[in-house]
Enzyme design. Structure first.
Site, mmCIF file in Angstrom:
data_model
loop_
_atom_site.group_PDB
_atom_site.id
_atom_site.type_symbol
_atom_site.label_atom_id
_atom_site.label_comp_id
_atom_site.label_asym_id
_atom_site.label_seq_id
_atom_site.Cartn_x
_atom_site.Cartn_y
_atom_site.Cartn_z
ATOM 1 N N GLU A 181 18.125 94.479 32.221
ATOM 2 C CA GLU A 181 19.023 94.298 33.360
ATOM 3 C C GLU A 181 18.279 93.849 34.616
ATOM 4 O O GLU A 181 17.273 94.457 35.010
ATOM 5 C CB GLU A 181 19.780 95.614 33.614
ATOM 6 C CG GLU A 181 20.746 95.583 34.781
ATOM 7 C CD GLU A 181 21.783 94.483 34.666
ATOM 8 O OE1 GLU A 181 22.405 94.347 33.607
ATOM 9 O OE2 GLU A 181 21.954 93.740 35.662
ATOM 10 N N THR B 4 25.480 89.283 33.306
ATOM 11 C CA THR B 4 24.959 89.696 31.987
ATOM 12 C C THR B 4 25.696 88.984 30.862
ATOM 13 O O THR B 4 25.079 88.515 29.894
ATOM 14 C CB THR B 4 25.148 91.212 31.754
ATOM 15 O OG1 THR B 4 24.752 91.909 32.907
ATOM 16 C CG2 THR B 4 24.345 91.680 30.545
ATOM 17 N N HIS C 57 20.143 98.242 37.752
ATOM 18 C CA HIS C 57 21.258 97.442 38.271
ATOM 19 C C HIS C 57 21.419 97.711 39.763
ATOM 20 O O HIS C 57 21.237 98.838 40.214
ATOM 21 C CB HIS C 57 22.553 97.788 37.524
ATOM 22 C CG HIS C 57 23.645 96.782 37.741
ATOM 23 N ND1 HIS C 57 24.313 96.661 38.937
ATOM 24 C CD2 HIS C 57 24.161 95.847 36.920
ATOM 25 C CE1 HIS C 57 25.197 95.690 38.846
ATOM 26 N NE2 HIS C 57 25.129 95.170 37.628
ATOM 27 N N ASP D 12 17.978 89.470 32.104
ATOM 28 C CA ASP D 12 19.275 88.801 31.942
ATOM 29 C C ASP D 12 19.613 87.859 33.099
ATOM 30 O O ASP D 12 20.241 86.824 32.900
ATOM 31 C CB ASP D 12 20.416 89.815 31.676
ATOM 32 C CG ASP D 12 20.683 90.765 32.834
ATOM 33 O OD1 ASP D 12 19.855 90.832 33.768
ATOM 34 O OD2 ASP D 12 21.726 91.457 32.788
ATOM 35 N N HIS D 13 19.182 88.207 34.308
ATOM 36 C CA HIS D 13 19.458 87.368 35.488
ATOM 37 C C HIS D 13 18.730 87.979 36.672
ATOM 38 O O HIS D 13 18.105 89.039 36.540
ATOM 39 C CB HIS D 13 20.958 87.276 35.783
ATOM 40 C CG HIS D 13 21.640 88.614 35.810
ATOM 41 N ND1 HIS D 13 21.488 89.488 36.851
ATOM 42 C CD2 HIS D 13 22.414 89.249 34.895
ATOM 43 C CE1 HIS D 13 22.168 90.590 36.595
ATOM 44 N NE2 HIS D 13 22.730 90.488 35.403
HETATM 45 C C1 GP9 Z 1 27.429 96.346 32.613
HETATM 46 C C2 GP9 Z 1 26.250 95.449 32.646
HETATM 47 C C3 GP9 Z 1 25.956 94.990 34.035
HETATM 48 O O1 GP9 Z 1 27.938 96.571 31.363
HETATM 49 O O2 GP9 Z 1 26.374 94.422 31.760
HETATM 50 O O3 GP9 Z 1 26.707 93.913 34.383
HETATM 51 P P1 GP9 Z 1 26.223 92.781 35.391
HETATM 52 O O4 GP9 Z 1 26.782 93.132 36.740
HETATM 53 O O5 GP9 Z 1 24.732 92.738 35.417
HETATM 54 O O6 GP9 Z 1 26.804 91.539 34.828
HETATM 55 MN MN MN Z 2 23.135 92.211 34.215
#
Ligand code: GP9
Ligand code: MN
Length: 609
Positions: free
Chosen positions: A248, A290, A405, A464-465
């Site tokens: 994340e 994500t 996050h 992921d980003h």
């Molecule tokens: C929540 C996770 C976080 O299930 O995928 O989401 P994001 O805000 O990073 O897309």
């Molecule tokens: Mn994410």
């Protein structure tokens, strides 16, 4: 003069909203005006749409009603304010699809208050002026004459057409590059952009209805012409299980970076020694965050420009990694501690061909073992092992971490390193949650070794980003001791990609690539030919560095040039250069995004074998 006087409240409203919008365009949005024509566009472009929208109060009326005009002004101000807040957080403009997925838009909730400044009150000052002049005073409701109405309508239509035509003359690809929302807003104005966006959203269902197999051929032909070169790594992980770890919000700058003498990612740093480490892979996600990274990795298609394909395009046919791997007898599963419906995952995983989704309901989630979005990464991995051990082999399993996050919250007992000490609290906290995630992955590897699953598994770990949005990036630059340049900011968009194949010697690759290339790289290592597996990605071992890594707003990075905010740069000298140098790559970027969008909006995979 009489023509103005009769409709004075509406003309006055137009002028107030216009001035306010222009001020916000210059101060609130970073639209990068480059020359006087840009400035002229930013000043004149909002007028047409403002007039048309306020004009609703007179087109079918006989009298001017200041209260109705006032109500429209409030709505327009609301839109402007909403756009401003959204932009402060995402450096982007709201689109219709995003309004339908707000429950999935992480981050903005807890921080909305923080986004508001006391100066924002000024946005409402003109409403007060209008109120005092026309409503409180109970000024006479003037009759609307056909002449004054005709004059108003003619001026508004003139402005609307003038803005569109001049915009297209200046930027011929203005509408075919409508994913470049900054460019669009700059040239057609904020409200006209919203009207256009609503029109586009309304037209989507037609794309599917009118699509035909011949539309699919164009994409197939293009992809076939882009064939990858072979490499020695083809089949290096043949038949192995595949474990993907979606890290994340993990950006590449944390790798091998210390804070107060302590590594942020000690485990990843040591893993890299025995892994393929791709140090220049870029985040290509858009509004689906994500879910966009998952979409790219599974389908090899670009994410949508607005909204998430997970939310919007669940009904489509896909030829995803689980489908391809099921032909090789793989079992596919996803592990994630959040609600099954978040990002519409439950439905989308069905379409993508997953056999099982282990979501929140499969974990013991308590207040003690949770933070921010849900279960913390260490208990998440600990509890996942028992499910993983029972999976049919070989398996393809994706683990999606959650703790790192925004806004990067962590209890003291979970902090393995102290916070950083930059002037940006978000960045200071970020290093601690990344460090926590690193520890969680370490324990996961230990458990996998203990369970005997490690030896025959290939591991793909990727960020992921971005985690730190534009707004807070100055803190990262401070942490890294870097200057605030466009190149350094672009570099921050890089996410780590680590592929660990037990028993295979590690190597660092510094050639460029994007998340869209991860799927082709996995298939390459598994020894599965790319030929029948349509995608816009390339395996990273032999990816042509001259081929651009394309971002969803049309910008890109390639070996010789990169293109950002409408400017072309020489990659070596990092100096701005003639836009013509970027033109051939801009063509490729436009083409790939268009072909990919055609597939997703037209559901064209249903026509492909
Ligand atoms: C929540 C996770 C976080 O299930 O995928 O989401 P994001 O805000 O990073 O897309
Ligand atoms: Mn994410």
């Amino acid at each position: 003069m009489k023509l103005f006087k009769r409709l004075s409240p509406i003309w006055f409203a137009v002028i107030l909203i216009w001035i306010k919008t222009v001020i916000v365009s210059f101060i609130g949005f970073n639209l990068h005006p480059e020359n006087w024509t840009d400035i002229l566009f930013m000043i004149l472009s909002p007028i047409g749409a403002i007039m048309v929208i306020l004009g609703i109060n007179i087109y079918f009326k006989r009298k001017v009603k200041p209260a109705a005009i006032f109500a429209t002004m409030v709505i327009l101000t609301g839109i402007l304010f909403g756009d401003l807040l959204y932009y402060r957080f995402y450096t982007d403009f709201v689109t219709v699809p995003i309004l339908f997925q707000f429950k999935n838009v992480g981050g903005i909730g807890p921080s909305t208050l923080e986004l508001i400044s006391p100066w924002d009150l000024l946005l409402f000052a003109d409403l007060a002026v209008f109120w005092l002049l026309y409503i409180k005073r109970k000024s006479v409701h003037e009759q609307i004459t056909a002449k004054s109405k005709g004059f108003y309508t003619a001026v508004s239509v003139l402005f609307v057409f003038m803005t569109i035509i001049l915009g297209m003359v200046k930027v011929p690809h203005l509408f075919s590059e409508s994913y470049n929302r900054q460019q669009l807003v700059k040239h057609i104005g904020l409200y006209q952009y919203h009207l256009y966006d609503i029109g586009i959203a309304a037209s989507y269902p037609l794309n599917r209805a009118f699509a035909s197999p011949s539309d699919a051929e164009a994409s197939a032909e293009y992809v076939q012409s882009q064939e990858d070169k072979p490499s020695d790594y083809f089949g290096a992980a043949k038949g192995m299980n595949v474990v993907l770890i979606s890290m994340e919000s993990t950006q590449n700058f944390v790798i091998n970076q210390k804070v107060n003498g302590q590594e942020i990612t000690p485990f990843l740093n040591s893993l890299i020694e025995d892994s393929f480490y791709f140090s220049r892979v870029y985040d290509q996600t858009a509004q689906g965050k994500t879910s966009d990274s998952e979409f790219m990795i599974d389908t090899g298609l670009y994410p949508l420009s607005s909204g998430s394909a997970f939310v919007r395009k669940t009904e489509n046919d896909y030829r995803s990694l689980p489908h391809i791997l099921s032909d090789e007898k793989y079992y596919s599963a996803v592990f994630h501690g959040n609600d099954a419906s978040f990002w519409n995952r439950e439905a989308m995983y069905d379409s993508l061909g997953y056999n099982r989704y282990f979501s929140k309901a499969d974990y013991v989630v308590t207040e003690e073992n949770s933070v921010n979005y849900g279960i913390k990464d260490i208990p998440f991995f600990q509890q996942s092992i028992q499910h993983l051990e029972k999976l049919q082999k070989p398996f393809y399993a994706r683990f999606i971490t959650l703790t790192n996050h925004f806004p990067f919250l962590l209890e003291e007992e979970d902090q393995f390193i102290p916070e950083a000490s930059t002037s940006e609290m978000v960045v200071n906290r970020y290093v601690t949650t990344v460090r926590y995630q690193d520890e969680a992955i370490k324990t996961f590897f230990q458990d996998l070794k203990a369970s005997g699953l490690y030896e025959n598994t290939m591991f793909v770990l990727y960020g992921d980003h971005y985690g730190i949005s534009d707004k807070y990036e100055h803190g990262v630059l401070e942490l890294l001791g870097q200057e605030d340049t466009i190149v350094n900011r672009m570099q921050l968009q890089s996410v780590p990609l680590i592929i660990h194949v037990p028993g295979v010697e590690g190597k660092t690759f510094s050639n460029i690539g994007g998340e869209i290339d991860i799927r082709a790289t996995i298939l390459h290592l598994l020894g599965i030919s790319a030929e029948d597996n349509f995608s816009f990605g390339h395996n990273l071992f032999t990816r042509d560095p001259h081929h651009p890594v394309i971002f969803r707003d049309g910008s890109f990075i390639a070996k010789d040039y990169f293109y950002k905010a409408g400017k072309c740069f020489n990659s070596k000298s990092e100096e701005e250069t003639d836009i013509n140098s970027c033109e051939p790559l801009m063509d490729i970027s436009r083409k790939e995004l268009r072909l990919s969008d055609d597939i997703v909006h037209g559901d064209l995979m249903r026509f492909m074998e």
